[in-house]
Design a protein around this motif. Structure first.
Motif, PDB file in Angstrom:
ATOM      1  N   VAL A  46       0.820  -1.204   0.000  1.00 16.26           N
ATOM      2  CA  VAL A  46       0.000   0.000   0.000  1.00 16.26           C
ATOM      3  C   VAL A  46       0.859   1.260   0.000  1.00 16.26           C
ATOM      4  O   VAL A  46       0.335   2.359   0.051  1.00 16.26           O
ATOM      5  CB  VAL A  46      -0.982   0.044   1.189  1.00 16.26           C
ATOM      6  N   THR A 107     -10.547   9.592  -7.422  1.00 13.91           N
ATOM      7  CA  THR A 107     -11.126   9.317  -6.108  1.00 13.91           C
ATOM      8  C   THR A 107     -11.400  10.603  -5.359  1.00 13.91           C
ATOM      9  O   THR A 107     -12.458  10.754  -4.732  1.00 13.91           O
ATOM     10  CB  THR A 107     -10.166   8.446  -5.288  1.00 13.91           C
TER      11      THR A 107
ATOM     12  N   PHE B  78     -13.430  11.313   5.928  1.00 16.21           N
ATOM     13  CA  PHE B  78     -12.740  10.420   5.012  1.00 16.21           C
ATOM     14  C   PHE B  78     -13.573   9.176   4.713  1.00 16.21           C
ATOM     15  O   PHE B  78     -13.646   8.722   3.576  1.00 16.21           O
ATOM     16  CB  PHE B  78     -11.400  10.010   5.624  1.00 16.21           C
ATOM     17  N   ILE B  82     -16.836   7.150   1.349  1.00 13.50           N
ATOM     18  CA  ILE B  82     -16.500   5.801   0.892  1.00 13.50           C
ATOM     19  C   ILE B  82     -17.650   4.855   1.187  1.00 13.50           C
ATOM     20  O   ILE B  82     -18.085   4.082   0.326  1.00 13.50           O
ATOM     21  CB  ILE B  82     -15.191   5.320   1.551  1.00 13.50           C
TER      22      ILE B  82
ATOM     23  N   ILE C   6     -12.603   3.799  -5.659  1.00 20.91           N
ATOM     24  CA  ILE C   6     -12.700   4.584  -4.424  1.00 20.91           C
ATOM     25  C   ILE C   6     -12.337   3.737  -3.215  1.00 20.91           C
ATOM     26  O   ILE C   6     -11.582   4.159  -2.339  1.00 20.91           O
ATOM     27  CB  ILE C   6     -14.122   5.147  -4.280  1.00 20.91           C
ATOM     28  N   ARG C   8     -10.510   1.031  -3.117  1.00 24.02           N
ATOM     29  CA  ARG C   8      -9.104   0.634  -3.098  1.00 24.02           C
ATOM     30  C   ARG C   8      -8.223   1.761  -2.576  1.00 24.02           C
ATOM     31  O   ARG C   8      -7.416   1.577  -1.671  1.00 24.02           O
ATOM     32  CB  ARG C   8      -8.676   0.233  -4.502  1.00 24.02           C
ATOM     33  N   VAL C   9      -8.395   2.972  -3.143  1.00 18.34           N
ATOM     34  CA  VAL C   9      -7.540   4.085  -2.729  1.00 18.34           C
ATOM     35  C   VAL C   9      -7.805   4.452  -1.273  1.00 18.34           C
ATOM     36  O   VAL C   9      -6.868   4.689  -0.494  1.00 18.34           O
ATOM     37  CB  VAL C   9      -7.770   5.293  -3.666  1.00 18.34           C
ATOM     38  N   GLY C  10      -9.089   4.449  -0.872  1.00 16.78           N
ATOM     39  CA  GLY C  10      -9.414   4.793   0.512  1.00 16.78           C
ATOM     40  C   GLY C  10      -8.763   3.834   1.485  1.00 16.78           C
ATOM     41  O   GLY C  10      -8.157   4.251   2.476  1.00 16.78           O
ATOM     42  N   LYS C  12      -6.150   1.971   1.052  1.00 13.83           N
ATOM     43  CA  LYS C  12      -4.698   2.117   1.055  1.00 13.83           C
ATOM     44  C   LYS C  12      -4.244   3.202   2.004  1.00 13.83           C
ATOM     45  O   LYS C  12      -3.261   3.049   2.726  1.00 13.83           O
ATOM     46  CB  LYS C  12      -4.213   2.474  -0.355  1.00 13.83           C
TER      47      LYS C  12
END
Lengths: 162, 118, 141, 94
Positions: A46, A107, B78, B82, C6, C8-10, C12
């Motif tokens: 990551v 994103t 954050f 999501i 979204i 995946r990046v979140g 990470k």
């Protein structure tokens, strides 16, 4: 490698902010914990341009106040819709083009859209964002274009031109 | 004097936070389908929680408590989009049709939206 | 779900902070709510999030099932080991005072080691339970 | 003041609970439970101030974390009926 050190440094600052007890032993534990986690994060794969977005630098924090302002305005609008006895909603599903190149930029854009009440990103396919909007007014496009340009700027340092 | 101002600001923020939170929850109860409810739920996460935590920040002063409050809000900001996105796309692939305004009402509503625009 | 940009990046960005928060809870058990059990659960939650987004195959590459079983046993061994060492040094089971010349320091080290044992075991058992549940074949209802 | 905040949060929690009970789809219930969780985080924070024990804020962070992971897990289960699913099944070969 630079990103691994960056992640370690960010994590250590996070530790110091949480801790509040600055004895040598606890700071030592903090350093050990950060080392262990950087190792685990590298095993998890990551630590890359998405997981540790150092390349954005301070640009994201210059974008953030504008985003908060937009969130405030959108909240007041949605609150007025909800409190209206006639409930004047006209939900639509529509599509926006994203001008960001990387997944990280997309994103940020998609999450900014979701954070402003009244619009939700339901799907991302390539450069195409599927948006669910509460009222037609939410998708007249002005705020979204502005947001798209600003996120492109956050991503690359230059304003997108889509 | 400063204390008084902080107290008043914190009162205003907390009352505003509870107002937005209640409106958001009323929206969750009133809205016709899951996608429109998500818009209302987003309100409680962004403004409701934000103003409430801001009010507590004014009470906390410049301490590590303030840092924790900011961290909670950062975490909410954050994760909320999501999970909202995950919920919306799961509902779409689960076959829940988005609600659309019935044809006999839509003309009136479009004109209403037009009024708000001008 | 790793095709969902979204998520995946979140995940990470989030996972290292979850793991660090778990260790913070672990080492500040003296000063606030926390300790080995909670820390173990949060640490495992970080891995569960990774497994949810990247799939069971990937998390098993990071943390092989064998390592998980070793963890669940190692924690108990550490816990019991501290107990027996205190007995060998002439105290009762888990009587930390005898671990160092100064009983107060001894208690400190003893609690740290025991809590570390609890962390490792709880983490191991939680991840093992998750592997067992998630490894079941897909049920079509 | 924090008593008023507690009452407000509790009131909106009970409203969210009615949506969780009414449904009608499983996604409505997940949404209601997720909102309920966010409000629980705020309730814990407010109670921390009310009882003047700011350590409660650590619990609030933990609750927010578990709430998020729980929501993702429930959604993944209802979408794929399998918590360990990935798009690339060859990664599952051990």
């Amino acid at each position: 490698m630079l990103r691994a050190f960056g992640l370690g440094a960010i994590l250590f600052i996070f530790w110091l902010l949480l801790s509040g007890h600055y004895t040598p032993m606890l700071i030592g534990f903090g350093l050990g914990s950060c080392g262990l986690i950087v190792y685990l994060a590298m095993r998890m794969d990551v630590v890359d341009h998405e997981g540790v977005p150092l390349q954005l630098g301070g640009r994201f924090w210059m974008y953030f106040p504008w985003l908060m302002k937009e969130i405030f305005i959108a909240n007041v609008n949605v609150a007025r819709v909800i409190l209206n006895p006639r409930l004047p909603i006209s939900p639509v599903v529509t599509h926006f083009k994203a001008s960001q190149k990387s997944d990280l930029g997309k994103t940020i854009y998609a999450n900014s859209i979701t954070l402003t009440p009244g619009t939700i990103t339901t799907n991302i396919q390539g450069q195409d964002l599927e948006i669910h909007a509460l009222t037609l007014k939410d998708i007249d496009g002005r705020e979204e274009d502005e947001m798209d340009h600003r996120v492109s700027w956050v991503e690359s340092g230059s304003r997108g031109n889509s | 004097m400063i204390d008084l101002i902080l107290e008043v600001l914190s009162w205003i923020s907390i009352i505003g936070g509870i107002f937005f939170m209640m409106v958001g929850t009323i929206g969750i109860v009133r809205m016709p389908d899951v996608y429109t409810r998500l818009h209302a739920a987003g309100m409680t996460d962004t403004m409701g929680a934000g103003l409430l935590l801001l009010g507590m920040c004014f009470q906390a002063g410049l301490t590590l408590v303030l840092v924790r409050l900011v961290l909670i809000y950062a975490f909410l900001l954050f994760t909320s989009p999501i999970s909202t996105h995950a919920l919306a796309s799961a509902a779409l692939s689960g076959g829940v049709e988005p609600y659309t305004v019935p044809a006999d009402r839509s003309g009136k509503l479009n004109s209403l939206n037009g009024e708000q625009n001008s | 779900m790793d095709d969902r940009v979204i998520l995946r990046v979140g995940a990470k960005i989030l996972i290292p902070f979850i793991l660090l928060f778990a260790l913070y809870v672990q080492f500040h058990g003296d000063y606030g709510p926390g300790g080995g059990f909670q820390a173990g659960v949060i640490f495992a939650a970080g891995f569960v999030l990774y497994a949810l987004i990247y799939g069971l195959g990937n998390v098993k590459k990071v943390l092989p099932p064998r390592a998980v079983y070793v963890c669940s046993a190692l924690g108990v061994l550490l816990y019991a080991g501290v107990g027996y060492v205190t007995m060998a040094l002439g105290g009762n089971f888990l009587d930390y005072g005898v671990l160092a010349h100064d009983p107060e320091h001894g208690q400190h080290y003893g609690i740290l080691l025991v809590e570390l044992g609890v962390l490792i075991t709880v983490f191991g058992v939680m991840v093992a339970v998750f592997y067992a549940f998630a490894g079941r074949r897909r049920v079509d209802t | 003041m924090f008593v008023a905040a507690t009452v407000g949060v509790l009131a909106s929690m009970s409203l969210a609970m009615t949506r969780a009970l009414m449904g009608p789809t499983v996604y409505d219930r997940v949404l209601a439970v997720n909102t309920f969780g966010t409000k629980t985080v705020l309730l814990i924070a407010v109670l921390g101030f009310l009882t003047e024990r700011p350590e409660f804020l650590d619990l609030a962070i933990v609750y927010a974390l578990i709430n998020f992971i729980g929501t993702i897990a429930v959604l993944k289960f209802f979408e794929y009926r399998d918590l360990g699913w990935t798009r690339h099944p060859e990664a599952d070969a051990e």
